[in-house]
Structures are given as C-alpha cells and as structure tokens.
Design a protein around this motif. Sequence first.
Motif, PDB file in Angstrom:
ATOM      1  N   PHE A   1       0.891  -1.198  -0.069  1.00  0.00           N
ATOM      2  CA  PHE A   1      -0.062  -0.101   0.216  1.00  0.00           C
ATOM      3  C   PHE A   1       0.915   1.357   0.062  1.00  0.00           C
ATOM      4  O   PHE A   1       1.911   1.280   0.626  1.00  0.00           O
ATOM      5  CB  PHE A   1      -0.852   0.002   1.168  1.00  0.00           C
ATOM      6  N   VAL A   2       0.638   2.226  -0.720  1.00  0.00           N
ATOM      7  CA  VAL A   2       0.917   3.581  -0.552  1.00  0.00           C
ATOM      8  C   VAL A   2       0.827   4.512   0.550  1.00  0.00           C
ATOM      9  O   VAL A   2       1.320   5.458   0.622  1.00  0.00           O
ATOM     10  CB  VAL A   2       0.848   4.266  -1.870  1.00  0.00           C
ATOM     11  N   ALA A   3      -0.599   4.392   1.181  1.00  0.00           N
ATOM     12  CA  ALA A   3      -0.853   5.351   2.442  1.00  0.00           C
ATOM     13  C   ALA A   3      -1.848   4.359   3.204  1.00  0.00           C
ATOM     14  O   ALA A   3      -2.324   3.640   2.942  1.00  0.00           O
ATOM     15  CB  ALA A   3      -1.830   6.470   1.684  1.00  0.00           C
ATOM     16  N   ALA A   4      -1.950   4.932   4.411  1.00  0.00           N
ATOM     17  CA  ALA A   4      -2.713   4.385   5.716  1.00  0.00           C
ATOM     18  C   ALA A   4      -3.234   5.312   6.119  1.00  0.00           C
ATOM     19  O   ALA A   4      -2.656   6.472   6.571  1.00  0.00           O
ATOM     20  CB  ALA A   4      -1.852   3.673   6.372  1.00  0.00           C
ATOM     21  N   ILE A   5      -4.581   5.032   6.831  1.00  0.00           N
ATOM     22  CA  ILE A   5      -5.298   5.664   7.725  1.00  0.00           C
ATOM     23  C   ILE A   5      -5.639   5.007   8.879  1.00  0.00           C
ATOM     24  O   ILE A   5      -6.058   3.816   8.669  1.00  0.00           O
ATOM     25  CB  ILE A   5      -6.252   6.703   7.259  1.00  0.00           C
ATOM     26  N   ASP A   6      -5.893   5.598   9.905  1.00  0.00           N
ATOM     27  CA  ASP A   6      -6.361   4.799  11.134  1.00  0.00           C
ATOM     28  C   ASP A   6      -7.571   5.519  11.714  1.00  0.00           C
ATOM     29  O   ASP A   6      -7.617   6.714  12.100  1.00  0.00           O
ATOM     30  CB  ASP A   6      -5.370   5.005  12.468  1.00  0.00           C
ATOM     31  N   THR A   7      -8.734   4.788  11.553  1.00  0.00           N
ATOM     32  CA  THR A   7      -9.988   5.486  12.053  1.00  0.00           C
ATOM     33  C   THR A   7     -10.355   4.832  13.189  1.00  0.00           C
ATOM     34  O   THR A   7     -11.777   4.916  13.454  1.00  0.00           O
ATOM     35  CB  THR A   7     -10.897   5.278  10.678  1.00  0.00           C
ATOM     36  N   SER A   8      -9.631   4.213  13.988  1.00  0.00           N
ATOM     37  CA  SER A   8     -10.041   3.541  15.049  1.00  0.00           C
ATOM     38  C   SER A   8     -10.670   4.494  15.984  1.00  0.00           C
ATOM     39  O   SER A   8     -10.320   5.422  16.036  1.00  0.00           O
ATOM     40  CB  SER A   8      -8.948   2.904  15.897  1.00  0.00           C
ATOM     41  N   GLY A   9     -11.803   4.078  16.607  1.00  0.00           N
ATOM     42  CA  GLY A   9     -12.658   4.792  17.450  1.00  0.00           C
ATOM     43  C   GLY A   9     -13.764   5.643  16.979  1.00  0.00           C
ATOM     44  O   GLY A   9     -14.630   6.171  17.526  1.00  0.00           O
TER      45      GLY A   9
ATOM     46  N   SER B   1      -4.818   6.385  -9.621  1.00  0.00           N
ATOM     47  CA  SER B   1      -5.601   5.156  -9.837  1.00  0.00           C
ATOM     48  C   SER B   1      -4.654   3.899  -9.744  1.00  0.00           C
ATOM     49  O   SER B   1      -3.557   3.739 -10.458  1.00  0.00           O
ATOM     50  CB  SER B   1      -5.984   5.479 -11.432  1.00  0.00           C
ATOM     51  N   GLY B   2      -5.281   2.931  -9.073  1.00  0.00           N
ATOM     52  CA  GLY B   2      -4.326   1.568  -8.961  1.00  0.00           C
ATOM     53  C   GLY B   2      -3.998   1.413  -7.779  1.00  0.00           C
ATOM     54  O   GLY B   2      -3.227   0.260  -7.385  1.00  0.00           O
ATOM     55  N   GLN B   3      -3.320   2.548  -7.127  1.00  0.00           N
ATOM     56  CA  GLN B   3      -2.760   2.348  -5.673  1.00  0.00           C
ATOM     57  C   GLN B   3      -3.477   1.960  -4.687  1.00  0.00           C
ATOM     58  O   GLN B   3      -4.932   1.893  -4.851  1.00  0.00           O
ATOM     59  CB  GLN B   3      -2.126   3.649  -5.581  1.00  0.00           C
ATOM     60  N   VAL B   4      -3.239   1.312  -3.678  1.00  0.00           N
ATOM     61  CA  VAL B   4      -3.664   1.109  -2.556  1.00  0.00           C
ATOM     62  C   VAL B   4      -3.611   1.597  -1.149  1.00  0.00           C
ATOM     63  O   VAL B   4      -2.558   2.264  -0.945  1.00  0.00           O
ATOM     64  CB  VAL B   4      -3.306  -0.645  -2.139  1.00  0.00           C
ATOM     65  N   LEU B   5      -4.838   1.663  -0.515  1.00  0.00           N
ATOM     66  CA  LEU B   5      -4.945   2.489   0.715  1.00  0.00           C
ATOM     67  C   LEU B   5      -5.176   1.540   1.902  1.00  0.00           C
ATOM     68  O   LEU B   5      -6.209   0.649   1.725  1.00  0.00           O
ATOM     69  CB  LEU B   5      -6.077   3.515   0.854  1.00  0.00           C
ATOM     70  N   LYS B   6      -4.450   1.446   2.917  1.00  0.00           N
ATOM     71  CA  LYS B   6      -4.852   0.641   4.054  1.00  0.00           C
ATOM     72  C   LYS B   6      -5.563   1.285   5.003  1.00  0.00           C
ATOM     73  O   LYS B   6      -5.025   2.560   5.295  1.00  0.00           O
ATOM     74  CB  LYS B   6      -3.351   0.294   4.560  1.00  0.00           C
ATOM     75  N   VAL B   7      -6.756   0.951   5.536  1.00  0.00           N
ATOM     76  CA  VAL B   7      -7.708   1.624   6.285  1.00  0.00           C
ATOM     77  C   VAL B   7      -7.901   0.778   7.819  1.00  0.00           C
ATOM     78  O   VAL B   7      -8.181  -0.487   7.588  1.00  0.00           O
ATOM     79  CB  VAL B   7      -8.830   2.107   5.863  1.00  0.00           C
ATOM     80  N   LEU B   8      -7.579   1.096   8.926  1.00  0.00           N
ATOM     81  CA  LEU B   8      -7.863   0.585   9.970  1.00  0.00           C
ATOM     82  C   LEU B   8      -9.090   0.905  10.645  1.00  0.00           C
ATOM     83  O   LEU B   8      -9.187   2.080  10.815  1.00  0.00           O
ATOM     84  CB  LEU B   8      -6.581   0.769  11.129  1.00  0.00           C
TER      85      LEU B   8
END
Length: 81
Positions: free
Chosen positions: A9-17, A36-43
Amino acid sequence: MSHITYPEFVAAIDTSGLTCPLPLLRTKKALQTVESGQVLKVLTTDPSAVGDFQAFAKQTGHIILLQAPVTEGMVHFIQKR
C-alpha cells in the motif's frame, strides 16, 4: 496456522474509535490523495465498517483487496479505481 499476506500500500489511515459514517468519509478523502491503481490501508474498529466498505466499493468501482481482523479491529486494503 495460515498466514495472511497483506497487499502493498502507498498510504494508510487509522479510523479507530470512529463510527459510521466517519471511517468512510475519511477513506473517501484519503483515496483522493492516491493515484489510480494504488492501494490505501484503512484500520477500523466500527463493526459496521466491513459492510459499509463493501457497499462503498460497489458504488464507486474501487476494489477491496482484503478485509481482515487484526488485534486493533479490522484492516481494509482498498485499490483506487
């Protein structure tokens, strides 16, 4: 015991809580920052996030590569269309 291989992944965000609709809104905003085509990691920790993200992907054309439980909640890997 199986081992899950997470997508790159190229970016990550944490939405915990955060609860619906905030994880989805933050994800939409973060997806605007990747190509386009890149991956986002979301918690997430909101139990409804799994279904919310699936519906979001179906509506927008983004691809959910993986949704998996982690110690902190759930992790979602979303590929931008």
